[in-house]
Design an enzyme around this catalytic site. Structure first.
Site, PDB file in Angstrom:
ATOM      1  CD  GLU A 159     104.136  -0.177  36.104  1.00 38.12           C
ATOM      2  OE1 GLU A 159     103.839  -0.166  34.785  1.00 38.12           O
ATOM      3  OE2 GLU A 159     103.616  -1.057  37.019  1.00 38.12           O
ATOM      4  CB  THR A 171      92.159   5.674  30.992  1.00 36.21           C
ATOM      5  OG1 THR A 171      92.930   5.736  32.816  1.00 36.21           O
ATOM      6  CG2 THR A 171      91.207   4.583  31.168  1.00 36.21           C
ATOM      7  CB  THR A 225     113.728  -8.140  31.363  1.00 36.82           C
ATOM      8  OG1 THR A 225     113.378  -7.021  31.625  1.00 36.82           O
ATOM      9  CG2 THR A 225     114.864  -7.183  30.715  1.00 36.82           C
ATOM     10  CG  ASN A 232      99.953  -1.216  37.490  1.00 38.27           C
ATOM     11  OD1 ASN A 232     100.318  -1.209  36.306  1.00 38.27           O
ATOM     12  ND2 ASN A 232     100.928  -0.810  37.936  1.00 38.27           N
ATOM     13  CB  THR A 248     105.992   2.153  28.880  1.00 37.23           C
ATOM     14  OG1 THR A 248     106.298   1.204  29.854  1.00 37.23           O
ATOM     15  CG2 THR A 248     106.115   1.209  27.477  1.00 37.23           C
ATOM     16  CE  LYS A 296     109.028  -0.815  28.850  1.00 36.44           C
ATOM     17  NZ  LYS A 296     107.914  -1.760  29.452  1.00 36.44           N
TER      18      LYS A 296
END
Length: 412
Positions: free
Chosen positions: A285, A412, A199, A407, A162, A188
């Site tokens: 991230e 979007t 996870t 985040n 993702t 992932k």
């Protein structure tokens, strides 16, 4: 198989993939669930019904695919896994469950396996129904995409991502009864990472002969020391799942805890889990570095685990790591609020090899050297409690501006 790097109990298979173990094929493609052209549906298929085990998220809100997979795994066997990214199929009610079962049914039909031998996994945005026309189109095309080569494994690894920036893979070989046994994994995970079971999504394959009970026990044990010891942002997903399948095609005598080669197999299995877990933490991230917290001297291993995870999960510690700030006060504060027995007069803290606290008292250290060390892409924080024999290691990452940016606009 690639170039091997020798280890004590196992051999790391460089360039090994999820299909390196005998009997497995995998693949992935783009079916239209993602707004981009990145792969978003994939599958792993075993030539024979495989011994299987799994662990799942402890989040009360569990996505529909978990219910389906639990049902399929009730007999300790699987032959295929179908997985989509771009949509979590979580908090989607009865329709979400129907869609997850429809995925299982379609995958069984297209892959030529029994419906009860198919696991289903999903990852992505929560609260949106799957575009089932795209899913069915993708599943119909999956058989042609499956293979046992590096390219097919790559396509599968890409299909489960993702916000990840890189794929996560690991592979080892172990000698069992004089036979070469292989263990591999793909995973992932980048955000919503604070597992209490395994996870985000992870898949392991092996060709060992092993019973379902032994595999399940090993999976839980390995998970507790690896996937359960990472955090990115303190959030446990609705979709976390780790599935392991073993084809038995290596032909060894069945592995049990009494088998003379059990320890070697367990070491290799745990190593694959650790590599995948650390890769997820490193790919957090917005992250710029992997942060490792080693705790020694705890009253027990469990106590040391709790302290290590508290330190690695501290937003203040993570922010300090991003800024390369040798602020040990944030570390000791996290140790003190972990809810574990600690002698406040005996704690040592090091940043790599740089001692910043001894017996809970600050020591003079080279600030420039500390800055240079904290600017590297892998940082190790060592906490010695001098309070017992318990040890633990946890992994995470720094907290950056990009984490908020990613985040704030995830949907979007």
């Amino acid at each position: 198989m690639g170039t091997n790097v020798k280890q004590q109990a196992y051999t790391v298979v460089e360039n090994g993939t999820i299909v390196t173990p005998r009997g497995f094929a995998a693949g992935g493609l783009h079916c239209g669930l993602k707004k981009t052209s990145r792969n978003d549906i994939g599958a792993i298929r075993c030539e024979v019904p495989a011994t299987a085990a799994a662990v799942y998220t402890t989040n009360v809100f569990q996505a529909a695919p978990l219910k389906v997979t639990r049902e399929s795994l009730s007999n300790g066997r699987l032959q295929a896994v179908v997985v989509n990214s771009g949509n979590a199929n979580a908090c989607t009610g009865q329709q979400g469950e129907k869609d997850a079962y429809a995925m299982r049914s379609a995958a069984a039909r297209e892959l030529g396996v029994a419906e009860e031998d198919v696991a289903v996994a999903s990852t992505g945005v929560i609260g949106e129904l799957l575009k089932m026309d795209a899913v069915h189109s993708g599943i119909s095309a999956l058989p042609a995409s499956l293979g046992q080569g590096a390219n097919e494994a790559e396509q599968f690894s890409q299909a489960i991502l993702t916000t990840d920036l890189v794929k996560k893979e690991a592979c080892v070989s172990v000698i069992v009864n004089g036979k070469n046994v292989t263990i591999a994994g793909a995973a992932k995970g980048s955000g919503m990472i604070h597992p209490n079971m395994a996870t985000m999504l992870a898949f392991m394959t092996s060709d060992a002969v092993i019973g379902a009970e032994a595999l399940q026990s090993l999976l839980r044990q390995a998970t507790n020391h690896t996937f359960n010891m990472i955090t990115v942002d303190g959030d446990t997903s609705t979709n976390d799942m780790l599935v392991a399948m073993s084809s038995g095609m290596a032909g060894n005598e069945e592995l049990t805890t009494d088998h003379p080669d059990w320890e070697a197999f367990a070491a290799g299995f745990t190593y694959v889990c650790e590599v995948l877990a650390k890769a997820i933490a490193r790919d957090g991230e917005g992250a710029t570095k992997l942060v490792e917290v080693q705790v020694t001297g705890g009253v027990s291993d469990e106590s040391a685990q709790a302290i290590a995870k508290t330190v690695i999960g501290s937003s203040l510690v993570k922010s300090a790591m991003f800024g390369a700030d040798a602020n040990w006060g944030r570390i000791i504060a996290a140790v003190g609020r972990a809810g574990q027995p600690v002698n406040p007069d005996t704690v040592d803290i090091r940043l790599g090899d740089i001692s910043v606290l001894e017996q809970s008292r600050p020591v003079v250290f080279d600030e420039e050297a500390a800055l240079a060390y904290l600017q590297t892409d892998t940082v190790r924080i060592v906490v010695d409690l001098h309070h017992g024999e318990g040890t633990a290691t946890a992994w995470g990452c720094d907290l950056t501006y990009d984490y908020v940016r990613i985040n704030a606009a995830y949907r979007t």
